[in-house]
Scaffold this motif. Structure first.
Motif, PDB file in Angstrom:
ATOM      1  N   THR A  38      11.224 -26.543 -16.843  1.00 11.88           N
ATOM      2  CA  THR A  38      12.487 -27.222 -16.589  1.00 11.88           C
ATOM      3  C   THR A  38      12.375 -28.683 -17.012  1.00 11.88           C
ATOM      4  O   THR A  38      11.291 -29.147 -17.405  1.00 11.88           O
ATOM      5  CB  THR A  38      12.854 -27.167 -15.094  1.00 11.88           C
ATOM      6  OG1 THR A  38      11.971 -28.038 -14.374  1.00 11.88           O
ATOM      7  CG2 THR A  38      12.765 -25.750 -14.544  1.00 11.88           C
ATOM      8  N   LEU A  39      13.456 -29.421 -16.884  1.00 14.74           N
ATOM      9  CA  LEU A  39      13.431 -30.848 -17.202  1.00 14.74           C
ATOM     10  C   LEU A  39      12.507 -31.611 -16.261  1.00 14.74           C
ATOM     11  O   LEU A  39      11.993 -32.672 -16.610  1.00 14.74           O
ATOM     12  CB  LEU A  39      14.852 -31.427 -17.126  1.00 14.74           C
ATOM     13  CG  LEU A  39      15.859 -30.847 -18.118  1.00 14.74           C
ATOM     14  CD1 LEU A  39      17.255 -31.410 -17.858  1.00 14.74           C
ATOM     15  CD2 LEU A  39      15.425 -31.119 -19.545  1.00 14.74           C
ATOM     16  N   LYS A  53      21.304 -21.359 -16.558  1.00 15.47           N
ATOM     17  CA  LYS A  53      21.207 -22.264 -17.701  1.00 15.47           C
ATOM     18  C   LYS A  53      22.123 -23.448 -17.427  1.00 15.47           C
ATOM     19  O   LYS A  53      23.322 -23.285 -17.209  1.00 15.47           O
ATOM     20  CB  LYS A  53      21.625 -21.569 -18.998  1.00 15.47           C
ATOM     21  CG  LYS A  53      21.434 -22.448 -20.219  1.00 15.47           C
ATOM     22  CD  LYS A  53      21.721 -21.692 -21.494  1.00 15.47           C
ATOM     23  CE  LYS A  53      21.454 -22.575 -22.708  1.00 15.47           C
ATOM     24  NZ  LYS A  53      21.724 -21.857 -23.954  1.00 15.47           N
ATOM     25  N   VAL A  55      23.747 -27.493 -18.030  1.00 15.57           N
ATOM     26  CA  VAL A  55      24.611 -28.092 -19.056  1.00 15.57           C
ATOM     27  C   VAL A  55      23.828 -28.712 -20.214  1.00 15.57           C
ATOM     28  O   VAL A  55      24.377 -28.900 -21.294  1.00 15.57           O
ATOM     29  CB  VAL A  55      25.564 -29.132 -18.442  1.00 15.57           C
ATOM     30  CG1 VAL A  55      26.524 -28.474 -17.466  1.00 15.57           C
ATOM     31  CG2 VAL A  55      24.802 -30.254 -17.763  1.00 15.57           C
ATOM     32  N   GLN A  56      22.555 -29.017 -20.006  1.00 17.73           N
ATOM     33  CA  GLN A  56      21.736 -29.569 -21.082  1.00 17.73           C
ATOM     34  C   GLN A  56      20.882 -28.493 -21.746  1.00 17.73           C
ATOM     35  O   GLN A  56      19.973 -28.794 -22.505  1.00 17.73           O
ATOM     36  CB  GLN A  56      20.841 -30.690 -20.548  1.00 17.73           C
ATOM     37  CG  GLN A  56      21.620 -31.885 -20.047  1.00 17.73           C
ATOM     38  CD  GLN A  56      20.724 -32.983 -19.522  1.00 17.73           C
ATOM     39  OE1 GLN A  56      19.501 -32.880 -19.538  1.00 17.73           O
ATOM     40  NE2 GLN A  56      21.322 -34.054 -19.047  1.00 17.73           N
ATOM     41  N   GLY A  57      21.183 -27.221 -21.458  1.00 16.08           N
ATOM     42  CA  GLY A  57      20.440 -26.116 -22.044  1.00 16.08           C
ATOM     43  C   GLY A  57      19.165 -25.768 -21.300  1.00 16.08           C
ATOM     44  O   GLY A  57      18.428 -24.882 -21.712  1.00 16.08           O
ATOM     45  N   GLU A  58      18.915 -26.438 -20.199  1.00 18.27           N
ATOM     46  CA  GLU A  58      17.709 -26.189 -19.412  1.00 18.27           C
ATOM     47  C   GLU A  58      17.916 -24.964 -18.523  1.00 18.27           C
ATOM     48  O   GLU A  58      19.038 -24.604 -18.184  1.00 18.27           O
ATOM     49  CB  GLU A  58      17.376 -27.411 -18.548  1.00 18.27           C
ATOM     50  CG  GLU A  58      18.227 -27.587 -17.305  1.00 18.27           C
ATOM     51  CD  GLU A  58      19.623 -28.177 -17.504  1.00 18.27           C
ATOM     52  OE1 GLU A  58      20.243 -28.533 -16.493  1.00 18.27           O
ATOM     53  OE2 GLU A  58      20.101 -28.256 -18.641  1.00 18.27           O
TER      54      GLU A  58
END
Length: 74
Positions: A38-39, A53, A55-58
């Protein structure tokens, strides 16, 4: 997607879904956990967690009770 089957085939299906949508993950047979990058770093998903999933594709796991309280069926 909700991870509902922790056998090898069920885990492979969930891993394939995450990877086909751009996520990075691994499966640990001992303890039957999916580790999702993850981020914030690696996070462990357990059986019955929802894989979301962002909003930043994570990708990240979400416990079923939190998912039910946060989202409604479309």
């Amino acid at each position: 997607m909700q991870w509902t089957n922790c056998d090898v085939q069920g885990a492979a299906s969930t891993l394939a879904w995450i990877r086909s949508h751009g996520g990075v993950c691994t499966f640990t047979p001992v303890g039957r956990k999916i580790i999702i990058e993850t981020l914030e770093g690696p996070i462990t998903a357990s059986l019955n967690d929802f894989i979301i999933k962002g909003v930043q594709g994570e990708f990240y796991p979400c416990k079923p009770d939190i998912f039910a309280a946060t989202y409604e069926e479309a």
